[in-house]
Design a protein around this motif. Structure first.
Motif, short mmCIF file in Angstrom:
data_model
loop_
_atom_site.label_atom_id
_atom_site.label_comp_id
_atom_site.label_asym_id
_atom_site.label_seq_id
_atom_site.Cartn_x
_atom_site.Cartn_y
_atom_site.Cartn_z
N ILE A 143 10.47 20.65 -56.31
CA ILE A 143 10.30 22.07 -56.01
C ILE A 143 8.82 22.42 -55.86
O ILE A 143 8.45 23.24 -55.01
CB ILE A 143 10.96 22.93 -57.10
CG1 ILE A 143 12.46 22.65 -57.15
CG2 ILE A 143 10.73 24.41 -56.83
CD1 ILE A 143 13.17 22.91 -55.85
N MET A 177 17.86 16.93 -54.48
CA MET A 177 18.03 17.95 -55.52
C MET A 177 19.49 18.12 -55.89
O MET A 177 19.83 18.34 -57.06
CB MET A 177 17.41 19.27 -55.05
CG MET A 177 15.89 19.26 -55.06
SD MET A 177 15.15 20.83 -54.59
CE MET A 177 15.24 20.73 -52.81
N THR A 215 18.26 23.53 -64.49
CA THR A 215 17.72 23.21 -63.16
C THR A 215 17.17 24.47 -62.51
O THR A 215 16.17 24.43 -61.79
CB THR A 215 18.78 22.59 -62.25
OG1 THR A 215 19.81 23.55 -61.96
CG2 THR A 215 19.42 21.38 -62.91
N GLY A 216 17.83 25.61 -62.79
CA GLY A 216 17.30 26.88 -62.29
C GLY A 216 15.95 27.19 -62.90
O GLY A 216 15.07 27.74 -62.23
N PHE A 258 13.49 25.29 -61.02
CA PHE A 258 13.19 25.98 -59.77
C PHE A 258 12.18 27.10 -60.03
O PHE A 258 11.25 27.31 -59.25
CB PHE A 258 14.47 26.56 -59.17
CG PHE A 258 15.22 25.61 -58.29
CD1 PHE A 258 15.19 25.75 -56.91
CD2 PHE A 258 15.96 24.58 -58.83
CE1 PHE A 258 15.88 24.87 -56.09
CE2 PHE A 258 16.65 23.69 -58.03
CZ PHE A 258 16.62 23.83 -56.65
N PHE A 317 8.57 27.15 -58.43
CA PHE A 317 8.16 28.24 -57.55
C PHE A 317 7.09 29.12 -58.17
O PHE A 317 6.61 30.06 -57.53
CB PHE A 317 9.38 29.09 -57.15
CG PHE A 317 10.09 28.56 -55.94
CD1 PHE A 317 9.50 28.61 -54.70
CD2 PHE A 317 11.34 27.98 -56.06
CE1 PHE A 317 10.14 28.11 -53.58
CE2 PHE A 317 12.00 27.48 -54.95
CZ PHE A 317 11.40 27.55 -53.71
N ASN A 358 24.02 30.07 -59.12
CA ASN A 358 23.94 28.63 -58.85
C ASN A 358 24.48 27.75 -59.97
O ASN A 358 25.27 26.84 -59.71
CB ASN A 358 22.51 28.25 -58.49
CG ASN A 358 22.13 28.67 -57.08
OD1 ASN A 358 22.99 28.79 -56.22
ND2 ASN A 358 20.86 28.91 -56.85
#
Length: 455
Positions: free
Chosen positions: A90, A182, A205-206, A209, A213, A382
């Motif tokens: 990411i 991913m 995993t979020g 992210f 980011f 997600n």
């Protein structure tokens, strides 16, 4: 002339007045001295030999120890390592986002090419998700993760040295193929998780992210300056590090998913719960259309409406990432105690409908609070979708998550094209259109997943 075969590795020979030759790793290195005493000669010889053998045995020891470490099939190590690989992916992807509109303008092209660039990446990810997801079920996650990481690295190298838009697009396509890793990482997490921990672990995993980011766009905004050479090489180095971590440190988990039947080779053919799995694919498709519309036009909107540059855009993506880290890393486990997967998905789409529709019409300094709802919505949806895929697909979870990544990519192909068209009409229009897609997805969940069992 002296031949290498006449010398002994590691020795120094006098081949003339005040001229010596040192034989190192089969090559000749000339050393010139005005004066050289015997003690100095042997001191140099010993020093260089020591450094050479120390380097050799250190490298050998590192490889052996990392190999044995990678064979430790312990959940204690496997979860943080796979999360680290997702994070690095990411960060590499996030590096280029703030500068992408400026890179496209540097090629002398219009804003609609930003959407085409995102779509090209997504086409690669669509194909990669279908192919590599199935292969990871058959041959194991680790080997396919190494393959996707290598493709991703090559894509960023091509990105760095692209001299025209077509080579640039080919580079994005290769990185899209590698980006399917991913989804395989999510399948790996599903493999090592119990049903009770699966949503929480996939929620982490979020958080990766969010961290990615936060770090990636901020660094890209600070140091990119619209240069695809700098950004591409930096991303390639990060992905190469990722490749090494996968190769030497990621445990190669052996599990029941490798026993998947050879009968079902179609990415859309599942043995059980087809209806529920297809609904989940539809949700992912609709979510990705709306969210990719935002990703494509967000830097453009900030630049055109508020005169933002790469640095400010990177900071704002960092703000979104921090919210994602807090929610998905710490708060989601409490939300999970209140809501099941269906409830989390409904909550997520409600947050996205509210935030996107308000951001389209609000001034920036009011919209900044609405932006905080972006990661809350996506961060709820997600992991819940991933958990339901693992529940319904069973031993075909790798194929399910791979196909789910392909549906994500398919939406990422449609979304940027729609966003580019509607952006020309009004820069807030893509967010209204995205809200409509989110509303359709909300209705799919409300009516189609009503009987999802609590676990």
């Amino acid at each position: 002339m002296y031949k290498k075969g006449y010398f002994t590795l590691g020795n120094i020979y006098n081949i003339g007045k005040n001229k010596y030759i040192f034989i190192f790793s089969g090559e000749q290195y000339n050393i010139f001295f005005h004066t050289m005493k015997k003690t100095e000669k042997y001191k140099i010889k010993f020093s260089i030999l020591f450094e050479w053998y120390f380097l050799f045995f250190s490298l050998y020891s590192a490889i052996i120890h990392s190999y044995y470490f990678s064979q430790m099939s312990s959940k204690k190590f496997s979860l943080p390592i796979i999360l680290l690989t997702i994070l690095l992916d990411i960060i590499g992807f996030g590096l280029i986002i703030p500068s992408l509109p400026f890179i496209i303008r540097g090629f002398g092209l219009g804003e609609h090419w930003v959407g085409i660039t995102f779509a090209t990446f997504s086409i690669g990810m669509f194909l990669g998700g279908i192919v590599f997801g199935r292969l990871s079920d058959m041959y194991g996650r680790k080997h396919i993760l190494m393959m996707t990481s290598f493709l991703n690295m090559i894509g960023y190298i091509f990105f760095a040295f692209a001299g025209n838009i077509w080579f640039f697009m080919f580079a994005r396509f290769l990185s899209g193929l590698g980006g399917a890793g991913m989804a395989i990482g999510q399948a790996y997490i599903s493999d090592i998780s119990t049903p009770g921990d699966r949503t929480k672990n996939l929620g982490m995993t979020g958080a990766m992210f969010g961290i990615g980011f936060t770090i990636g766009p901020v660094l890209g905004g600070l140091f990119g300056n619209g240069s695809h050479l700098i950004l591409g090489l930096a991303a390639a180095v990060i992905i190469f590090l990722n490749f090494l971590i996968i190769a030497f440190f990621l445990p190669d988990i052996k599990n029941k998913h490798l026993e998947v039947s050879e009968e079902s080779v179609s990415p859309m053919d599942f043995h059980h719960h087809k209806k529920q799995i297809y609904i989940l694919f539809t949700l992912t498709f609709l979510l990705s259309i709306g969210f990719s519309a935002m990703q494509t036009t967000f830097p453009l909107l900030l630049a055109d409406r508020f005169s933002f540059h790469e640095k400010e855009i990177g900071y704002l993506f960092g703000f979104i990432g921090i919210i994602a880290i807090i929610y998905q890393g710490f708060l989601i486990k409490y939300v999970r105690k209140i809501l099941d997967e269906r409830g989390m998905i409904l909550f997520g789409f409600s947050a996205l409908i509210l935030s996107f529709s308000l951001f389209a019409v609000n001034p920036f300094f009011l919209g900044i609070f609405v932006i905080a709802l972006f990661p809350l919505g996506q961060g709820s949806i997600n992991p819940a979708i991933g958990s339901l895929h693992a529940h319904y697909a069973g031993k075909e979870v790798g194929k399910a998550l791979g196909t789910n990544a392909s549906m994500l990519s398919l939406g990422n192909i449609v979304g940027p094209f729609l966003a580019g068209y509607f952006y020309l009409i009004w820069n807030g229009a893509p967010y209204i259109v995205a809200s409509i897609f989110f509303l359709i997805a909300f209705l799919f969940v409300f009516f189609g997943l009503r009987n999802v069992e609590k676990r």
